[in-house]
Write a protein that holds these residues in place. Structure first.
Motif, PDB file in Angstrom:
ATOM      1  N   LEU A  24       0.806  -1.223   0.000  1.00 40.36           N
ATOM      2  CA  LEU A  24       0.000   0.000   0.000  1.00 40.36           C
ATOM      3  C   LEU A  24       0.840   1.274   0.000  1.00 40.36           C
ATOM      4  O   LEU A  24       0.569   2.196  -0.770  1.00 40.36           O
ATOM      5  CB  LEU A  24      -0.963  -0.014   1.194  1.00 40.36           C
ATOM      6  CG  LEU A  24      -2.062  -1.063   1.059  1.00 40.36           C
ATOM      7  CD1 LEU A  24      -2.887  -1.147   2.336  1.00 40.36           C
ATOM      8  CD2 LEU A  24      -2.968  -0.731  -0.122  1.00 40.36           C
ATOM      9  N   ILE A  25       1.865   1.330   0.858  1.00 42.80           N
ATOM     10  CA  ILE A  25       2.660   2.557   0.928  1.00 42.80           C
ATOM     11  C   ILE A  25       3.410   2.806  -0.388  1.00 42.80           C
ATOM     12  O   ILE A  25       3.295   3.894  -0.965  1.00 42.80           O
ATOM     13  CB  ILE A  25       3.589   2.543   2.162  1.00 42.80           C
ATOM     14  CG1 ILE A  25       2.731   2.668   3.422  1.00 42.80           C
ATOM     15  CG2 ILE A  25       4.605   3.673   2.105  1.00 42.80           C
ATOM     16  CD1 ILE A  25       3.488   2.534   4.717  1.00 42.80           C
ATOM     17  N   PRO A  26       4.153   1.803  -0.906  1.00 45.61           N
ATOM     18  CA  PRO A  26       4.802   2.059  -2.206  1.00 45.61           C
ATOM     19  C   PRO A  26       3.813   2.377  -3.315  1.00 45.61           C
ATOM     20  O   PRO A  26       4.061   3.254  -4.149  1.00 45.61           O
ATOM     21  CB  PRO A  26       5.562   0.764  -2.507  1.00 45.61           C
ATOM     22  CG  PRO A  26       5.321  -0.157  -1.402  1.00 45.61           C
ATOM     23  CD  PRO A  26       4.557   0.509  -0.331  1.00 45.61           C
ATOM     24  N   PHE A  27       2.678   1.697  -3.314  1.00 47.53           N
ATOM     25  CA  PHE A  27       1.661   1.962  -4.339  1.00 47.53           C
ATOM     26  C   PHE A  27       1.236   3.428  -4.312  1.00 47.53           C
ATOM     27  O   PHE A  27       1.203   4.104  -5.348  1.00 47.53           O
ATOM     28  CB  PHE A  27       0.460   1.033  -4.131  1.00 47.53           C
ATOM     29  CG  PHE A  27      -0.822   1.545  -4.715  1.00 47.53           C
ATOM     30  CD1 PHE A  27      -0.966   1.699  -6.088  1.00 47.53           C
ATOM     31  CD2 PHE A  27      -1.892   1.897  -3.900  1.00 47.53           C
ATOM     32  CE1 PHE A  27      -2.148   2.181  -6.632  1.00 47.53           C
ATOM     33  CE2 PHE A  27      -3.069   2.383  -4.432  1.00 47.53           C
ATOM     34  CZ  PHE A  27      -3.193   2.530  -5.802  1.00 47.53           C
ATOM     35  N   LEU A  28       0.919   3.945  -3.132  1.00 51.50           N
ATOM     36  CA  LEU A  28       0.418   5.316  -3.044  1.00 51.50           C
ATOM     37  C   LEU A  28       1.489   6.335  -3.430  1.00 51.50           C
ATOM     38  O   LEU A  28       1.205   7.312  -4.126  1.00 51.50           O
ATOM     39  CB  LEU A  28      -0.099   5.602  -1.634  1.00 51.50           C
ATOM     40  CG  LEU A  28      -1.426   4.925  -1.300  1.00 51.50           C
ATOM     41  CD1 LEU A  28      -1.711   5.012   0.189  1.00 51.50           C
ATOM     42  CD2 LEU A  28      -2.564   5.557  -2.094  1.00 51.50           C
ATOM     43  N   ILE A  29       2.722   6.085  -2.987  1.00 49.46           N
ATOM     44  CA  ILE A  29       3.775   7.057  -3.306  1.00 49.46           C
ATOM     45  C   ILE A  29       4.065   7.053  -4.808  1.00 49.46           C
ATOM     46  O   ILE A  29       4.185   8.111  -5.438  1.00 49.46           O
ATOM     47  CB  ILE A  29       5.061   6.748  -2.517  1.00 49.46           C
ATOM     48  CG1 ILE A  29       4.780   6.848  -1.013  1.00 49.46           C
ATOM     49  CG2 ILE A  29       6.162   7.722  -2.891  1.00 49.46           C
ATOM     50  CD1 ILE A  29       5.939   6.418  -0.154  1.00 49.46           C
ATOM     51  N   LEU A  30       4.143   5.848  -5.381  1.00 44.04           N
ATOM     52  CA  LEU A  30       4.409   5.791  -6.821  1.00 44.04           C
ATOM     53  C   LEU A  30       3.230   6.343  -7.622  1.00 44.04           C
ATOM     54  O   LEU A  30       3.412   6.937  -8.678  1.00 44.04           O
ATOM     55  CB  LEU A  30       4.740   4.362  -7.249  1.00 44.04           C
ATOM     56  CG  LEU A  30       6.071   3.842  -6.719  1.00 44.04           C
ATOM     57  CD1 LEU A  30       6.330   2.427  -7.182  1.00 44.04           C
ATOM     58  CD2 LEU A  30       7.221   4.755  -7.135  1.00 44.04           C
TER      59      LEU A  30
END
Lengths: 354, 262
Positions: A53-59
């Motif tokens: 979730l965190i990498p998805f949102l930042i990317l």
């Protein structure tokens, strides 16, 4: 409940120009937001937060930034990794050298510094376009790689060349649990998605799209090409810079320039192409595709109980991933966002043929 | 038909314009003027320099020699967006619409010079930007009504048939509320009905809004019917200028179009 707009009469231009003018769309978005802000934090595991979730949102945030430039303004850029790097190191230096600065302000300032860098490297776009511009932005990638690995001042004289971000504290609390970090990133991503949506439905967004579609005609109806192109580079870099700062501070924790190398730039370009050029939703879909699919592919052999070595699994992952990218580009060159739009269009008339 | 509107003073004066691309002399020593509220046609065989002339007026090409006076002011080397801000709009021979955008957005883009809110206000949208968008939307809707394109306002222009695209392009130029409108072959490739519609729109624009129109057209019937005065170009030179009847009986013009026996 059918996905229908009949019976929903718009009686003012304001209603017609609303962000989501169909009632079902509004419900859907509120549902997604409630799930994202309330349900997910209650039930998700630490692995889900940290790995997906965190990498998805930042990317996704970085992809929105890149999409504004490539998808909306038609200026191709291969320097996204470099601009994320500028955002990350700006935030690092601000946070280390001015410890009292509010971390949110640090992120915004890092975004602004990246804006300046982006505009500088956007200047060639005034004279060249297409592939030639892509090569010019590639120069940004090599320059930033060099700058942050060779000039010791930027890494605060760290002997290994790797730097560690300070803890994220603001409003008197430390945001270090995965749930807190997730909520922080989610709030920022939602806010910036809204800003991007507002920009592309206003005058500036139309001048970007006009420049993309027919630059001569755009100039003849009064759009200054310098302003349209450089503002696209500026806004895009601002988004990408903040995404870079978040990627470093929230996702990586400690990093070196290699984390933002040319592979990052390429995967960002993949995201916006697969997700859909010229679509904010597409940026999210593209980011999800690039982040989630490799993890899924990695898990599939386990679920099926096929005995397979990790090395083979990761090779297979690359092959299937590459094949899927090619498949999507052939089937739907306008990306996942277009598939979504077609599905909605079909739903509107379903079950009738017309 | 030109009784209702009074043709006024000279609004655009083109004096001794010469334009060359390398060794090709596209325009040589062209002079003519356009009066306020009139419909001025530029005709000539293919390659005569008609579109180049419009591009010079527009600021896309910068002539090597000659001057242009617009609204009484001498114009120096000027970029197209500056020319647009002085009230000049145009359509193109090969449609130059923004293909990825809807009809509505194309027309709204035509009003970009009148939109004043800054980038931060647009990022927030609600407030000043929304008010501005709605104000301009109302004007754009009037143009949509005028051109009878209500049913396609949300359609991406790339999906429209040719005739309608031409109409949308006229709409985009009108959205800028120009004082001088340049039309580059607005009726090319149209059938008779579409041409009639387009003629009606051009005449209505001229009569209702008082817009001065410079028009390039190959259909002689149309040119002779709707224009007040005609300039004839051939091989970059002016060979005729005057009211349609004068031009029609001008021997040089007849020779250019029909050829001469050597």
């Amino acid at each position: 409940m059918f996905y229908r707009e009949n019976g929903q009469f718009k009686t003012s231009y304001a209603e017609d120009q609303a962000l989501l003018s169909i009632r079902q769309d509004r419900w859907f978005i509120w549902l997604v937001l409630v799930v994202a802000f309330v349900v997910v934090p209650l039930f998700a595991s630490e692995y889900l937060f940290k790995a997906i979730l965190i990498p998805f949102l930042i990317l996704a945030l970085a992809a929105i930034g890149l999409n504004l430039l490539v998808g909306y303004c038609g200026q191709i850029s291969l320097g996204t990794g470099a601009f994320m790097m500028v955002g990350a190191y700006s935030a690092y230096n601000l946070a280390v050298r001015v410890p009292d600065l509010n971390i949110l302000l640090v992120f915004v300032l890092a975004g602004l510094i990246t804006t300046v860098a982006g505009m500088l490297f956007g200047i060639p776009s005034l004279r060249i376009k297409g592939l030639y511009l892509a090569v010019a932005t590639l120069a940004a990638q090599f320059f930033m790689d060099w700058l942050f690995s060779r000039v010791k001042w930027f890494t605060n004289d760290s002997p290994s060349g790797s730097v560690t971000a300070p803890a994220i504290t603001f409003f008197g609390a430390t945001w270090d649990s995965p749930t807190e970090k997730y909520l922080l990133v989610l709030a920022i991503a939602v806010l910036f998605a809204l800003i991007a949506k507002n920009l592309v439905r206003s005058n500036i967004g139309r001048s970007w799209m006009a420049t993309r579609d027919m630059d001569v005609a755009a100039e003849i109806i009064g759009i200054r090409p310098v302003y349209a192109k450089l503002s696209a580079f500026a806004v895009s870099s601002f988004f990408v810079g903040i995404a870079g700062a978040l990627w470093a501070f929230v996702h990586l924790g400690s990093w070196e320039p290699l984390a933002f190398d040319i592979n990052r730039s390429f995967s960002m370009i993949f995201m916006v192409i697969i997700g859909g050029l010229g679509s904010i939703l597409g940026s999210f879909l593209g980011a999800a595709f690039i982040v989630v699919l490799p993890l899924l592919l990695n898990q599939v052999p386990h679920w099926l109980g096929i005995p397979i070595s990790t090395a083979t699994a990761s090779h297979l992952e690359f092959m299937i991933f590459g094949a899927l990218i090619i498949f999507f580009l052939i089937v739907e060159p306008h990306g996942l966002a277009r598939l979504w739009a077609i599905a909605k269009e079909k739903l509107r008339i379903w079950p009738f043929p017309h | 038909m030109s009784d209702a509107r009074a043709i006024g003073e000279v609004i655009l004066a083109v004096e001794s314009i010469s334009l060359a691309f390398g060794g090709v002399q596209a325009l040589s020593n062209i002079s003519f003027d356009v009066r306020e509220h009139e419909i001025r046609a530029i005709i000539g065989p293919n390659g005569a320099g008609k579109s180049s002339m419009l591009n010079v007026i527009n600021g896309v090409y910068h002539p090597q020699q000659g001057t242009i006076h617009f609204k009484g002011e001498k114009r120096h080397r000027m970029e197209p967006h500056k020319v647009a801000s002085q009230g000049v709009a145009r359509t193109f021979q090969n449609i130059a619409l923004f293909k990825g955008m809807s009809v509505l957005d194309n027309l709204m883009t035509g009003r970009n010079l009148m939109m004043k809110t800054g980038i931060l206000s647009q990022a927030l949208y609600w407030g000043a930007t929304q008010r501005e968008e709605l104000k301009h939307r109302e004007r754009v809707e009037e143009i949509i009504d005028f051109l009878e394109i209500q049913s396609i306002r949300k359609t991406p222009v790339g999906r429209l048939p040719y005739g309608l695209q031409k109409r949308v392009e006229l709409g985009r130029a009108l959205a800028a509320e120009p004082t001088l409108l340049l039309l580059d072959e607005p009726m090319a490739g149209m059938n008779v009905e579409e041409k009639q519609d387009m003629c009606r729109f051009v005449l209505d624009v001229n009569e209702e809004f008082g817009t001065t129109i410079v028009l390039i057209e190959h259909d002689m019937g149309v040119v002779m019917d709707i224009s007040d005065r005609v300039v004839v170009l051939d091989y970059g030179k002016k060979i005729g200028d005057g009211v349609p009847d004068e031009v029609r009986s001008n021997q040089a013009v007849i020779d250019a179009y029909l050829g001469v026996q050597h």
